[in-house]
Design a protein around this motif. Structure first.
Motif, PDB file in Angstrom:
ATOM      1  N   GLY A 128       0.734  -1.149  -0.022  1.00 21.13           N
ATOM      2  CA  GLY A 128       0.143   0.080   0.034  1.00 21.13           C
ATOM      3  C   GLY A 128       0.995   1.379   0.139  1.00 21.13           C
ATOM      4  N   ARG A 129       0.715   2.078   1.017  1.00 23.31           N
ATOM      5  CA  ARG A 129       1.449   3.020   1.044  1.00 23.31           C
ATOM      6  C   ARG A 129       2.683   3.190   2.018  1.00 23.31           C
ATOM      7  N   ARG A 130       2.995   1.660   2.461  1.00 24.82           N
ATOM      8  CA  ARG A 130       4.356   1.527   3.150  1.00 24.82           C
ATOM      9  C   ARG A 130       5.443   1.204   2.705  1.00 24.82           C
ATOM     10  N   ILE A 131       6.536   1.638   2.603  1.00 23.37           N
ATOM     11  CA  ILE A 131       7.691   1.058   2.117  1.00 23.37           C
ATOM     12  C   ILE A 131       8.523   0.490   3.278  1.00 23.37           C
ATOM     13  N   THR A 132       9.118  -0.508   3.596  1.00 23.70           N
ATOM     14  CA  THR A 132       9.962  -0.955   4.645  1.00 23.70           C
ATOM     15  C   THR A 132      11.198  -1.571   3.921  1.00 23.70           C
ATOM     16  N   LEU A 133      12.221  -0.866   4.456  1.00 24.68           N
ATOM     17  CA  LEU A 133      13.661  -1.103   4.085  1.00 24.68           C
ATOM     18  C   LEU A 133      14.271  -1.936   5.090  1.00 24.68           C
ATOM     19  N   ARG A 134      15.353  -2.900   4.894  1.00 21.45           N
ATOM     20  CA  ARG A 134      16.171  -3.428   6.038  1.00 21.45           C
ATOM     21  C   ARG A 134      17.608  -3.931   5.109  1.00 21.45           C
ATOM     22  N   LEU A 135      18.464  -3.077   5.612  1.00 20.15           N
ATOM     23  CA  LEU A 135      19.615  -2.721   4.814  1.00 20.15           C
ATOM     24  C   LEU A 135      20.797  -3.176   5.763  1.00 20.15           C
ATOM     25  N   PRO A 136      21.770  -4.045   5.273  1.00 22.24           N
ATOM     26  CA  PRO A 136      22.928  -4.271   6.011  1.00 22.24           C
ATOM     27  C   PRO A 136      23.616  -3.055   6.494  1.00 22.24           C
ATOM     28  N   TRP A 137      23.936  -3.255   7.623  1.00 25.42           N
ATOM     29  CA  TRP A 137      25.159  -1.849   8.123  1.00 25.42           C
ATOM     30  C   TRP A 137      26.296  -1.848   7.004  1.00 25.42           C
ATOM     31  N   SER A 138      26.751  -3.082   6.361  1.00 25.63           N
ATOM     32  CA  SER A 138      27.946  -3.017   5.763  1.00 25.63           C
ATOM     33  C   SER A 138      27.336  -2.597   4.144  1.00 25.63           C
ATOM     34  N   MET A 139      26.504  -2.611   3.773  1.00 28.53           N
ATOM     35  CA  MET A 139      25.741  -1.822   2.612  1.00 28.53           C
ATOM     36  C   MET A 139      25.540  -0.318   2.660  1.00 28.53           C
ATOM     37  N   LEU A 140      25.819   0.090   3.760  1.00 23.98           N
ATOM     38  CA  LEU A 140      25.640   1.622   4.077  1.00 23.98           C
ATOM     39  C   LEU A 140      27.267   1.963   4.408  1.00 23.98           C
ATOM     40  N   GLY A 141      28.121   1.263   4.154  1.00 21.36           N
ATOM     41  CA  GLY A 141      29.354   1.725   4.200  1.00 21.36           C
ATOM     42  C   GLY A 141      30.103   1.480   5.539  1.00 21.36           C
ATOM     43  N   LEU A 142      29.497   0.721   6.462  1.00 20.94           N
ATOM     44  CA  LEU A 142      30.099   0.639   7.913  1.00 20.94           C
ATOM     45  C   LEU A 142      31.014  -0.595   7.907  1.00 20.94           C
ATOM     46  N   ALA A 143      32.243  -0.370   8.128  1.00 21.26           N
ATOM     47  CA  ALA A 143      33.428  -1.313   8.310  1.00 21.26           C
ATOM     48  C   ALA A 143      33.050  -1.812   9.715  1.00 21.26           C
ATOM     49  N   ASP A 144      32.420  -1.118  10.807  1.00 22.71           N
ATOM     50  CA  ASP A 144      32.134  -1.700  11.956  1.00 22.71           C
ATOM     51  C   ASP A 144      31.149  -0.736  12.669  1.00 22.71           C
ATOM     52  N   PRO A 145      29.787  -1.152  12.801  1.00 24.98           N
ATOM     53  CA  PRO A 145      28.552  -0.435  13.091  1.00 24.98           C
ATOM     54  C   PRO A 145      28.781  -0.150  14.821  1.00 24.98           C
ATOM     55  N   SER A 146      29.467  -1.227  15.416  1.00 19.88           N
ATOM     56  CA  SER A 146      29.613  -1.343  16.885  1.00 19.88           C
ATOM     57  C   SER A 146      30.346  -0.055  17.598  1.00 19.88           C
ATOM     58  N   SER A 147      31.434   0.296  16.745  1.00 21.66           N
ATOM     59  CA  SER A 147      32.439   1.321  16.814  1.00 21.66           C
ATOM     60  C   SER A 147      32.091   2.697  16.058  1.00 21.66           C
ATOM     61  N   LYS A 148      31.039   2.559  15.489  1.00 14.65           N
ATOM     62  CA  LYS A 148      30.531   3.771  14.590  1.00 14.65           C
ATOM     63  C   LYS A 148      31.694   4.318  13.435  1.00 14.65           C
ATOM     64  N   THR A 149      32.087   3.224  12.693  1.00 18.80           N
ATOM     65  CA  THR A 149      33.437   3.277  12.039  1.00 18.80           C
ATOM     66  C   THR A 149      32.974   3.048  10.405  1.00 18.80           C
ATOM     67  N   ALA A 150      33.062   4.021   9.662  1.00 22.16           N
ATOM     68  CA  ALA A 150      32.839   3.770   8.280  1.00 22.16           C
ATOM     69  C   ALA A 150      34.125   3.548   7.546  1.00 22.16           C
ATOM     70  N   VAL A 151      34.008   2.882   6.343  1.00 22.84           N
ATOM     71  CA  VAL A 151      35.211   2.810   5.367  1.00 22.84           C
ATOM     72  C   VAL A 151      35.008   3.616   4.307  1.00 22.84           C
ATOM     73  N   VAL A 152      36.062   4.158   3.743  1.00 25.51           N
ATOM     74  CA  VAL A 152      36.155   4.964   2.561  1.00 25.51           C
ATOM     75  C   VAL A 152      37.573   4.500   1.655  1.00 25.51           C
ATOM     76  N   PRO A 153      37.278   4.156   0.381  1.00 23.98           N
ATOM     77  CA  PRO A 153      38.448   3.655  -0.377  1.00 23.98           C
ATOM     78  C   PRO A 153      39.200   4.856  -0.883  1.00 23.98           C
ATOM     79  N   GLU A 154      40.598   5.063  -0.541  1.00 24.29           N
ATOM     80  CA  GLU A 154      41.323   6.103  -1.083  1.00 24.29           C
ATOM     81  C   GLU A 154      42.763   5.407  -1.841  1.00 24.29           C
ATOM     82  N   SER A 155      42.602   5.573  -2.955  1.00 22.20           N
ATOM     83  CA  SER A 155      43.597   4.942  -3.797  1.00 22.20           C
ATOM     84  C   SER A 155      43.736   3.521  -3.741  1.00 22.20           C
TER      85      SER A 155
END
Length: 708
Positions: free
Chosen positions: A624-651
């Motif tokens: 209907g008018r409800r969208i529900t998303l369930r996304l892995p922390w890792s697909m949001l760029g989190l290297a470790d959600p428990s320590s609130k650390t993201a990962v960014v590729p550089e070179s």
């Protein structure tokens, strides 16, 4: 598995799981809650029918030693009251629980007690462990077997190499690993006889072992999966080491230095057992990387660089229980399974390989597959034979595949098959997600559960994280009326309520590392944004998840530049996992392209295990008018959600970035917009509930069928 996958088995302390089912249990990772009533799981699966035959041990005495199992040529026999059993089926059990590393040996007495009961209910007859467990394991196993005299759990006791410094020194004969293993085999023998007291040390259990489970010790497996680089290097260094000619085990004349070292350790174990008047078949761990066959089609040199051959480590006449070839063999790796000409066109290259191994050891050596299985994970690390990939399976698919493989092992005359594993293991890692997590201490992996890391999802029993509780950071009377957020230690949940059912795509953007937020389809993009986005298209009933091409995690996988998928013209890349790098095939000189799993093509469906349509890989719903998303922390760029650390590729290298919260924009087009932030608290402790995986019944039925 390839060498860079090898440590996905986490050699630090070893352990795999065994099937855990029967009753669901809520656990915290430190103090498990009582199991719920049996009625709560009665509909999930049916216990194996009672066997009118007695599986109680019927030991025989040979050479003055009592044996409950023994080798007869190419057959391995378990001596039971109803007769000799020539195919052993069972499960592998590790030593850890969520929130702990394997070396902490964190399984509690209550968990052992519950799991042994569940194994029995599922028709499991053989339990394999990899290392010496705490005294409570042996106490509970003895209590279970004495209470179920006609249906005991037979133990295959592993002796893991406590000192793996040979991986660095390339010297297996060095004093440290040799002394450590010699002490460990003696301690293991004492432990199963209830005759050991030792202090706890990092990575090993301590206490007083006073429960004698030796009447049910069916076999021993010593050692580790021999490394494809360190092993040949150690052989070259130790070429002058003499053959081992022991009282109970000896080498053939053509034994390699590694085989000489193994023979000495097996002989020491046999001597410790014989001193206590008992004997059981003793084998050593092996895997395709170090099998004794040649695989000219294998593209990775280290996967065919050394052979460690059980035919070169044989029992003497003084050891009446004999030996067998023990292999960890999976249907998806190494690559020769898919490229060796003799295996193609057979209908099942995996079976063709196992029959090749069996032929090598026949007629004088039984072959048992002591690890096999496929994981029920969203992510995958390699394409397999006959669709049996290293991940990207629903729980129902994984259980059915495990069941079919178990039946196939029995049909083809192997000595047995032990499923990997009993429970999911949060501490594991794998080659194609490790670079995304390498910016954080690896010990933190055990406090969160990554849906993309297949190695964490092999269990028959799931260890599900628990939600923290829903909150509502956005409300409006019109347009996007409400956005509710929840999370657990695997997933972020978004429930989006619109004023009307959507008729055009709804885009949800995530600003993880601050730098500006853009959405797919935007006319302009801010330079340097670090974004992820989901597009839900009601017209096509599809949802996709993309990442800013500049920070695509695939850039961390060591691919040649030409193999990295190019972003779309708007700069976004579909989220992918690399499942194979491009390699030159030695027989044809061709180079197949890199292979990818498109995890960004989100799967619609139910993630409620109480529903028949349950699939733990599903990530979105539209009702209907409800969208529900369930996304892995890792697909949001989190290297470790428990320590609130993201990962960014550089070179091409991972860089860790601390994030306080995540900015979210919902753009429903004519349906309105919402702008909010997702915050969460860091955590240091795993919280989880235990659940028998969906679709386990075929595996139970297979355990029963191969035991008849």
């Amino acid at each position: 598995m390839r060498p860079d996958l090898r440590r996905a088995r986490c050699r630090s302390a070893v352990v795999v799981g065994v099937l855990a089912a029967g009753a669901l249990a809520a656990c915290t990772g430190e103090a498990p809650a009582p199991a719920p009533p049996a009625a709560a799981v009665a509909a999930a699966w049916k216990p194996a029918p009672a066997d009118a035959r007695s599986w109680a041990p019927r030991p025989v005495t040979r050479g003055g030693l009592s044996t409950v199992a023994g080798q007869r040529g190419g057959t391995l026999l378990l001596h039971t009251q109803h007769g000799d059993v020539d195919f052993w089926s069972g499960v592998n059990l590790g030593s850890t629980t969520p929130g702990h590393s394997p070396g902490e040996l964190s399984i509690t007495r209550d968990e052992y007690r519950r799991w042994f009961t569940q194994m029995g209910e599922m028709g499991v007859h053989t339990l394999r462990v990899y290392t010496i467990h705490p005294p409570s394991m042996y106490q509970e196993l003895k209590a279970y077997n004495e209470a179920h005299r006609d249906a005991p759990l037979y133990l295959v006791q592993g002796v893991y190499l406590p000192d793996e410094s040979y991986l660095r020194s390339h010297d297996l004969f060095a004093a440290a690993p040799t002394r450590a293993m010699t002490a460990e085999v003696r301690d293991a023998s004492a432990a199963v006889h209830g005759d050991l007291t030792r202090a706890a040390q990092a990575g090993r259990a301590g206490g007083t072992w006073d429960a004698d489970v030796s009447p049910w010790v069916a076999a021993w497996i010593v050692g580790v999966e021999w490394d494809g680089q360190a092993t040949p290097a150690s052989d070259a260094l130790n070429a002058r080491q003499p053959l081992h000619r022991g009282r109970y085990f000896a080498n053939t004349a053509d034994a390699s230095p590694t085989e000489r070292w193994i023979a000495a350790r097996m002989d020491e174990l046999a001597g410790a057992e014989a001193a206590r008047g008992t004997a059981a078949p003793i084998a050593f761990v092996n895997w395709p990387t170090a099998d004794p066959l040649r695989h000219p089609a294998e593209p990775l040199e280290t996967e065919d660089a050394v052979g460690v051959d059980a035919n070169h480590v044989l029992p003497t006449r003084a050891w009446p229980a004999g030996t067998f070839a023990s292999f960890h063999a999976y249907p998806y790796y190494p690559d020769f399974l898919r490229h060796q000409p003799s295996y193609q066109g057979t209908g099942d290259a995996y079976v063709a390989y196992l029959l090749d191994l069996k032929k090598h050891f026949a007629p004088h050596m039984p072959l048992m597959v002591t690890e096999f299985g496929v994981p029920s994970s969203l992510g995958s690390a390699h394409a397999g034979t006959n669709g049996r990939d290293q991940g990207d399976h629903s729980e129902q698919e994984a259980m059915s595949m495990d069941a079919a493989m178990l039946r196939t092992l029995e049909t083809n005359g192997l000595a047995g098959g032990l499923v990997f594993s009993w429970v999911d293991e949060w501490f594991k890692y794998t080659w194609n997600t490790l670079p995304r997590q390498a910016v954080v201490d690896g010990e933190r992996r055990s406090v969160w559960h990554d849906p993309l890391t297949n190695e964490q999802h092999f269990g028959i029993v799931a260890q599900d994280p628990t939600k923290v509780g829903q909150r509502v950071p956005w409300e409006s009377r019109t347009g996007v009326q409400r956005v509710a957020v929840d999370q657990d230690q695997s997933w972020v949940y978004l429930t989006i309520d619109l004023e009307k059912p959507p008729t055009s795509p709804v885009r949800v953007g995530f600003d993880v590392v601050p730098g500006g937020l853009a959405l797919p389809g935007s006319a302009t993009r801010t330079s340097g944004v670090n974004d992820y986005a989901v597009t839900v298209d009601p017209a096509s009933a599809t949802a996709t998840m993309v990442v800013d091409g500049a920070i695509d995690p695939v850039l961390l996988d060591g691919l040649p530049a030409a193999s990295v998928p190019k972003p779309a013209v708007d700069g976004w890349s579909l989220q992918r996992l690399t499942t194979n790098r491009p390699f030159v095939l030695p027989l044809t000189k061709q180079m197949p392209p890199a292979e990818f799993l498109e995890v960004g093509r989100l799967l619609r469906g139910s993630w409620d295990p109480k529903l028949a349509a349950f699939d733990d890989r599903t990530t979105w719903q539209l009702e209907g008018r409800r969208i529900t998303l369930r996304l892995p922390w890792s697909m949001l760029g989190l290297a470790d959600p428990s320590s609130k650390t993201a990962v960014v590729p550089e070179s091409g290298r991972p860089v860790g970035v601390r994030v306080d919260d995540i900015g979210v924009v919902v753009d429903a087009g004519p349906g309105g917009t919402a702008d909010l932030r997702i915050g969460w608290d860091a955590w240091n402790r795993a919280t989880h509930t235990e659940r028998v995986k969906a679709g386990v019944q075929p595996l139970i039925d297979a355990f029963v069928a191969v035991s008849r």
